[in-house]
Each structure stands twice: as C-alpha cells, then as structure tokens.
Design a protein around this motif. Structure first.
Motif, PDB file in Angstrom:
ATOM      1  N   ASP A  70       0.825  -1.213   0.000  1.00 37.10           N
ATOM      2  CA  ASP A  70       0.000   0.000   0.000  1.00 37.10           C
ATOM      3  C   ASP A  70       0.862   1.267   0.000  1.00 37.10           C
ATOM      4  N   VAL A  71       2.060   1.185   0.577  1.00 37.64           N
ATOM      5  CA  VAL A  71       2.917   2.369   0.650  1.00 37.64           C
ATOM      6  C   VAL A  71       4.174   2.223  -0.204  1.00 37.64           C
ATOM      7  N   CYS A  72       4.311   1.104  -0.914  1.00 40.97           N
ATOM      8  CA  CYS A  72       5.467   0.927  -1.800  1.00 40.97           C
ATOM      9  C   CYS A  72       5.295   1.823  -3.029  1.00 40.97           C
ATOM     10  N   ASN A  77      14.808   1.210  -4.857  1.00 42.38           N
ATOM     11  CA  ASN A  77      16.036   1.361  -4.072  1.00 42.38           C
ATOM     12  C   ASN A  77      16.444   0.051  -3.406  1.00 42.38           C
ATOM     13  N   CYS A  78      15.454  -0.725  -2.967  1.00 41.87           N
ATOM     14  CA  CYS A  78      15.771  -2.005  -2.331  1.00 41.87           C
ATOM     15  C   CYS A  78      16.376  -2.974  -3.336  1.00 41.87           C
ATOM     16  N   ILE A  87      15.906  -9.639  -5.132  1.00 41.30           N
ATOM     17  CA  ILE A  87      14.655  -8.877  -5.226  1.00 41.30           C
ATOM     18  C   ILE A  87      14.391  -8.552  -6.686  1.00 41.30           C
ATOM     19  N   TRP A  88      13.164  -8.799  -7.125  1.00 38.78           N
ATOM     20  CA  TRP A  88      12.790  -8.584  -8.531  1.00 38.78           C
ATOM     21  C   TRP A  88      11.495  -7.783  -8.555  1.00 38.78           C
ATOM     22  N   ILE A  89      11.545  -6.616  -9.258  1.00 41.37           N
ATOM     23  CA  ILE A  89      10.396  -5.707  -9.306  1.00 41.37           C
ATOM     24  C   ILE A  89      10.087  -5.341 -10.753  1.00 41.37           C
ATOM     25  N   GLU A  90       8.803  -5.313 -11.090  1.00 39.01           N
ATOM     26  CA  GLU A  90       8.303  -4.759 -12.349  1.00 39.01           C
ATOM     27  C   GLU A  90       7.122  -3.864 -11.998  1.00 39.01           C
ATOM     28  N   ASP A  91       7.021  -2.721 -12.689  1.00 37.64           N
ATOM     29  CA  ASP A  91       5.962  -1.788 -12.327  1.00 37.64           C
ATOM     30  C   ASP A  91       5.376  -1.129 -13.569  1.00 37.64           C
ATOM     31  N   PRO A 132      17.432   2.072   2.457  1.00 39.68           N
ATOM     32  CA  PRO A 132      17.104   3.193   1.551  1.00 39.68           C
ATOM     33  C   PRO A 132      15.619   3.358   1.269  1.00 39.68           C
ATOM     34  N   CYS A 133      14.764   2.498   1.801  1.00 39.78           N
ATOM     35  CA  CYS A 133      13.323   2.587   1.498  1.00 39.78           C
ATOM     36  C   CYS A 133      12.770   3.888   2.067  1.00 39.78           C
TER      37      CYS A 133
END
Length: 213
Positions: A70-72, A77-78, A87-91, A132-133
C-alpha cells in the motif's frame, strides 16, 4: 575436633558375581526413582514449540522480509541495494497520488508494482534493502518458521495475480486517457499552427502606376 561418626550399612554382598548384580540393581533403582520423581514436578524449562518464541525475540530481530504494497512507491532502491539480486520488481505508471509512509513521511506514488518477488532462500538478511526505502515499506518481521524440503517455498510473491490484473486494467485506462490528452494537445497545436500564417500574413503590395509619358 571430634570426628563425625558415620553409620555403617553392611552390603549383603561385598565381592563376586552376586555383588555385581546387587550393585547394578541398586544403581538402576536409584536412577529410575530420580526419573520418576520428575513426573510429579512442575517443569522448570519449556521447549519449542510449546513456548511463544516470537514474544521473546528482540525488536531488531531479522526474520523474513515483508513488503507493505500500500505504501510501496516502486522506487526500486531495495532492488538496487541488494548485493545478491534476490529482489525482482516490475511496475507500471498510473495516476500520481499522495501517500503517507510507515515512517510518517509524505510521498508521491505514480509507479505501481505488478511484480515484487523476494527469494528468501538466497537472502542473507543483511538489511541493506530496508535502509534506503523512503516509506519503510520493506522491513523485517519476527517470522522464522518455514521448514521445507522444497526450495521454491522460500520464493515470496507480494503481488497476487488478482492484484496484478487489477493494476494492469488501471494501466489500460490510464494509457487511454494519456493518449486522448496527447491527441487533444496535438490537435490544439495543429490548429494554432494553422491559424498562425493567416494572422501573420503580410499585406499585399499595391501595384505601382506606370510612369506618365
């Protein structure tokens, strides 16, 4: 000083075969009587899992990582700080909204993760991803119970398929709105460009009269 007088208890057998049998039976009786006496005592120690271990853990204990989606704000940075790339992120980009992070600080959110996975089987719990979050969205928990024989059970996905589908549906509407706004802007620019020559057109030069002879 008077020496303390010790009572003498004669053994029925002092040496030999029957003495060994007697000593063995006596030792066994003493051991079993001591063991049986603990059956009627209150336990002085309680072993896991009967005790609430999580309640005894310190506040800075590093258990499994979790992410408050909800707050990401998907700043990544992570992901960049992780030294082993677990860690794997797609947005995707959506409308910008104002949020308040878990640390109480305001922030802008315009990127929404459709994939946020952490391979806790590789995580070394260094904590570099949490520092760093900007919203304290990623943080450690006190959860540690995940005994498994399948390594894939330690691969955590924080965006469910339903949530991913919902975000992608919002992205389609957002892109349609962006395309419409872009088309209107282009049409307005074209109309302004078409009107500009007429306004700035130079007046025609009147014909000059021929010289009189």
């Amino acid at each position: 000083m008077e020496a303390q007088k010790q009572e003498y208890h004669p053994e029925p057998f002092s040496t030999g075969y029957f003495a060994d049998i007697w000593n063995t039976a006596k030792s066994l009786f003493y051991g079993m009587s001591n063991t049986m006496s603990h059956l009627f005592r209150a336990p002085s120690t309680v072993q896991y899992p009967e005790v609430d271990v999580k309640a005894t853990l310190p506040d800075r204990y590093r258990g499994f990582l979790t992410v408050d989606m909800d707050v990401c704000i998907s700043c990544r940075n992570c992901e960049k700080a992780c030294p082993i790339d677990c860690i794997w992120i797609e947005d995707v980009k959506l409308d910008r909204v104002d949020i308040i992070g878990n640390n109480g600080k305001p922030s802008k959110k315009m990127l929404y993760p459709v994939v946020f996975n952490i391979d806790l089987g590789k995580c070394m719990y260094c904590g570099l991803c949490t520092e760093p979050c900007p919203t304290d969205a990623i943080h450690f928990t006190k959860e540690f119970e995940r005994a498994t024989t399948d390594f894939h059970n330690l691969y955590f996905e924080f965006v469910s398929p339903e949530e991913r589908k919902e975000v992608l549906a919002k992205r389609e509407k957002f892109e349609a709105k962006e395309a419409e706004a872009k088309a209107k802007k282009a049409a307005a620019a074209a109309a302004a460009a078409a009107a500009k020559p007429a306004e700035t057109a130079t007046p025609a030069t009147p014909p000059t009269e021929p010289p009189k002879s």
